[in-house]
Design an enzyme around this catalytic site. Structure first.
Site, mmCIF file in Angstrom:
data_model
loop_
_atom_site.group_PDB
_atom_site.id
_atom_site.type_symbol
_atom_site.label_atom_id
_atom_site.label_comp_id
_atom_site.label_asym_id
_atom_site.label_seq_id
_atom_site.Cartn_x
_atom_site.Cartn_y
_atom_site.Cartn_z
ATOM 1 N N ASP A 17 -11.182 3.597 4.850
ATOM 2 C CA ASP A 17 -10.711 3.137 3.541
ATOM 3 C C ASP A 17 -11.306 1.765 3.208
ATOM 4 O O ASP A 17 -10.592 0.863 2.763
ATOM 5 C CB ASP A 17 -9.187 3.074 3.520
ATOM 6 C CG ASP A 17 -8.628 3.065 2.098
ATOM 7 O OD1 ASP A 17 -9.338 3.543 1.187
ATOM 8 O OD2 ASP A 17 -7.502 2.591 1.900
ATOM 9 N N GLY A 74 0.834 -1.189 0.000
ATOM 10 C CA GLY A 74 0.000 0.000 0.000
ATOM 11 C C GLY A 74 0.866 1.236 0.000
ATOM 12 O O GLY A 74 2.070 1.177 -0.264
ATOM 13 N N MET A 90 1.983 3.069 2.415
ATOM 14 C CA MET A 90 2.991 3.258 3.456
ATOM 15 C C MET A 90 3.790 2.004 3.758
ATOM 16 O O MET A 90 4.776 2.080 4.491
ATOM 17 C CB MET A 90 2.324 3.744 4.748
ATOM 18 C CG MET A 90 1.387 2.735 5.375
ATOM 19 S SD MET A 90 0.679 3.288 6.942
ATOM 20 C CE MET A 90 2.118 3.247 7.993
ATOM 21 N N VAL A 130 3.242 -5.761 2.630
ATOM 22 C CA VAL A 130 2.703 -6.841 3.440
ATOM 23 C C VAL A 130 3.315 -8.162 2.986
ATOM 24 O O VAL A 130 3.333 -8.475 1.796
ATOM 25 C CB VAL A 130 1.166 -6.904 3.342
ATOM 26 C CG1 VAL A 130 0.616 -7.992 4.277
ATOM 27 C CG2 VAL A 130 0.556 -5.562 3.706
#
Length: 522
Positions: A132, A19, A21, A24
């Protein structure tokens, strides 16, 4: 051999997402448990604000406890490599699921909408706004939605994020008030819930695709397309997509309507408010339009500072929100159908003991091997999605699956044979005839093969026939008629021609004297 990378004691296995920032990874804890490990990108590890954002994410996640949310397991925002570990959900995102499988429909769509609303209720009940909710932030665990990625969530009574003049989120799934520069509220998450449900049920974003300016303009005007959603659900989604926050239903109202649809609670009318549409407004302009925008972009208008409104959603007890069971009548029809099938197998054993037993051994072996192959294929698909060569991979792995299923198949056969022998001894004790003994032993053998250790891999393939047949009364009656004809035909064959021990010449232990009673003798 190259050693696997580690972060905070976690072994990184594979990259599964990213994403604005962080990245994963699928990772393994020292105790072997798999987790989803999110780490900050290398170029922002030294950014103090990025660490503060991660700390806010951790603070938000620790407040949320729900089966519908990927819960936090561990975190260290201030480590050399900051990370947060959450529950790993081995499934595709809603976006990928719809691309691979097509839109969700029928009862599964209602279940999806209810589960996603339950997740929001848990989030809001902990005093957190997600901010979000969108298809890429919803993972599919079977048919159940799991909310992930709280990178934009914040505690409701905290001041807003200090990125004044920046848009955080994805146009098309952001509420119009956020596009105006207002603070997010629980109603904003409801708007995002509706847009996500619309995508799940129709396969396309409700506000269309294209440049961000055009999408945001349609969001602000309330120009959405939910054609394809069923009946009342379409009306509820349209109400939740209202440009005016005060006219949207609350999460409480959504759940009050959705829970009865999946078997929880009393039926209530759809939470739809009759109100005139909002007047058209001028679109908010982005400095750099991007149809795939999902990270921060400069906002042309400044955002005023101010606190969030307090959330109004209660902390629902979602632990009691269980998967809907089939009606009692349908479950009874399944049991009766399965019992009748076991009796037919018993009649077949009475007519042709050796041939039927050999066919049962081969059938159980093949069913268990096929179930193992299907499980392995499903695990691969959940981990890396569908591939064109999946079918070829299953065929190439079939010999290995046949070998892997042998130990479990032998154990199941021995356990079931033991019960069948015990039933035969009981028949011998009451001086039952040979045909009757074979009939009883064969029926017990069939039931044991389904219910014994490892029998789940036999039940699973068989349920694909039994469950649809028992779902409707007419199908069940037709199935029962077929089984009755087979059973009566085999019984008549035993009565007229006796038991055939082919390929052997005579029955085993033929020197043991047993009464010559028939299976259908009075």
């Amino acid at each position: 051999m190259q050693q696997a990378a580690t972060v905070g004691g976690y072994t990184l296995l594979a990259k599964i997402g990213e994403g604005g920032m962080g990245v994963v990874h699928l990772a393994r804890r020292p105790d072997g448990e798999r987790v989803a490990l999110k780490v900050l990108r290398p170029h922002i590890v030294g950014d103090e604000e990025a660490r503060h954002r991660l700390a806010r994410e951790v603070s938000s996640l620790t407040r949320v406890r729900s089966r519908w949310v990927a819960e936090i397991l561990d975190a260290d925002p201030w480590a050399v490599v900051p990370y947060v570990a959450t529950r790993y959900v081995p499934g595709l995102s809603l976006h990928d699921h719809v691309v691979e499988e097509g839109p969700i429909g029928g009862a599964d769509l209602t279940w999806f909408a209810a589960g996603l609303a339950e997740g929001l209720a848990a989030v809001h009940g902990a005093g957190v706004l997600h901010r979000d909710v969108k298809p890429s932030n919803v993972l599919m665990e079977g048919r159940s939605p799991i909310l992930i990625d709280f990178g934009l969530a914040r505690v409701a009574d905290d001041p807003k994020l200090t990125h004044t003049g920046w848009l955080l989120g994805t146009p098309g799934y952001l509420a119009p008030e956020i596009l105006y520069g207002d603070d997010a509220t629980t109603a904003s998450d409801v708007h995002s819930w509706a847009a996500t449900v619309a995508y799940a049920g129709t396969g396309h974003p409700p506000f269309g695709r294209g440049p961000s300016m055009a999408v945001m303009d349609r969001v602000r005007r309330g120009e959405h397309d939910v054609s394809g959603l069923p009946g009342d659900l379409a009306r509820v989604v349209e109400a939740a997509l209202d440009p005016e926050p005060e006219r949207r239903p609350t999460v409480e109202e959504l759940l009050a309507w959705l829970r009865p649809q999946v078997g929880r609670g009393r039926s209530v009318p759809p939470p739809v408010r009759d109100a005139p549409a909002a007047e058209p407004t001028l679109p908010v302009m982005l400095a750099h339009p991007d149809p795939d925008d999902h990270v921060t972009r400069p906002f042309e208008t400044l955002v005023d500072a101010g606190p969030d409104e307090d959330p109004t959603v209660h902390d629902w007890d979602v632990a009691e929100y269980a998967a809907p069971r089939a009606p009692a009548g349908e479950r009874l029809r399944r049991v009766v159908l399965g019992g009748a099938a076991a009796l037919v197998v018993g009649a077949a054993v009475a007519a042709y003991p050796w041939l039927t037993s050999a066919l049962l051994v081969v059938a159980v072996w093949l069913l268990r091997s096929g179930s193992l192959a299907a499980s392995r294929a499903g695990d691969r698909r959940r981990l890396r999605g569908r591939r064109w060569y999946d079918g070829v991979q299953v065929l190439l792995g079939a010999p290995l699956d046949l070998v892997r299923s042998i130990p479990g198949t032998v154990l199941l056969l021995l356990w079931s044979a033991g019960l069948a022998v015990a039933a035969a001894l009981l028949c011998y004790a009451v001086a039952a005839g040979v045909e009757t003994t074979l009939f009883v032993s064969g029926s017990v053998l069939a039931a044991a093969l389904v219910a014994g250790p490892g029998g789940s891999r036999v039940r699973s393939p068989l349920s694909r026939v039994v469950v649809p047949t028992a779902r409707q009364g007419r199908g069940w009656i037709a199935g029962m008629v077929v089984l009755a004809v087979l059973g009566c035909g085999l019984g008549a064959l035993v009565q007229t021609a006796g038991t055939s021990w082919a390929p052997a010449g005579e029955r085993p232990f033929s020197d043991v004297s047993l009464p010559d009673a028939g299976i259908l003798s009075p």
